[in-house]
Design an enzyme around this catalytic site. Sequence first.
Site, short mmCIF file in Angstrom:
data_model
loop_
_atom_site.label_atom_id
_atom_site.label_comp_id
_atom_site.label_asym_id
_atom_site.label_seq_id
_atom_site.Cartn_x
_atom_site.Cartn_y
_atom_site.Cartn_z
CB SER A 1 -0.88 -0.02 1.09
OG SER A 1 -1.92 1.10 1.23
CG ASP B 1 -4.28 -1.63 1.04
OD1 ASP B 1 -3.74 -2.47 1.64
OD2 ASP B 1 -4.29 -0.40 1.22
#
Length: 298
Positions: A85, A197
Amino acid sequence: MQRRAFVSALGTALLTPAALIGCAEIGTGYDVTDTPREGAIAWPADRARTALVLGSGGPRGFAHVGVLKALEAQGIEPSLIVGASAGAIVGALYAARLAAREIEALALDLGVRQIADPAIWRPNRLIGRALQDTIVNATKIARIEDLPRPFVAVAASVSGGKLVAFTKGHLGAAVRASAALPSMFLPVTVAGELYEDGDMVSPVPIRVARRLGATRVVAVDVSAWVEDEPAQAYESWRKRDAERRAIITDEALDADYVLRIRLPYYAGASREYRENVIALGETQTLAATQDIRKLLAA
């Protein structure tokens, strides 16, 4: 502002006619031969297999810039960067051998239009193509395997949450998939599979680094400290923080060193916030460099 509030505020700012212009995505932005994929790491033959794992954290991830500033100042350089991320965004820039101060300048100057491309039919979500292009434009490198430092972007499949370690293929697309926070971005299609993510699967993907052959792992955790939760924090936030902490604590057993950066509980997007968390990341990393050096010398 906690990450959820940050996402809501950013989304509101994006829902303007000007922001919606030109937001449709056509194609993937890369040739099919550059589709992100997994593969073996080309470890340097003359160095220990040390991986630096930069975890997820939304805007808290700006602290990773400070971590890199401190490590660079001390001449500490890993053999592999594993990013999740926000950690993948910062890690990709570092893997391109941008100086830490260059990364800091980019982080402080990052504007809404560099990540903002609302989906016409789902205007409360971003497509992510803008972020994909921003990564390539900043690094001047299109493929992961062309980076001067070995790099991995970790994402999770939408169906089943299986982690994938993108080690080859289009850099921007791999980072985009890794950073596709479900509450903010649409999932990313890679080779017919949807990815997002992996924050709630593996916020700090230490075991991915081990699976790729790392013999030493230094991990950076920028997630919220449960001990710092304010009394007025929503119960849903508390539950999510506790779940994330449990995952990290378990996975940390496979790390040689975990650097937990203590940041303000509430996150934000202002330049002042970014400067603050970068400074906190730098000072706390500098305080830990003696321990990190001992580990790397072993």
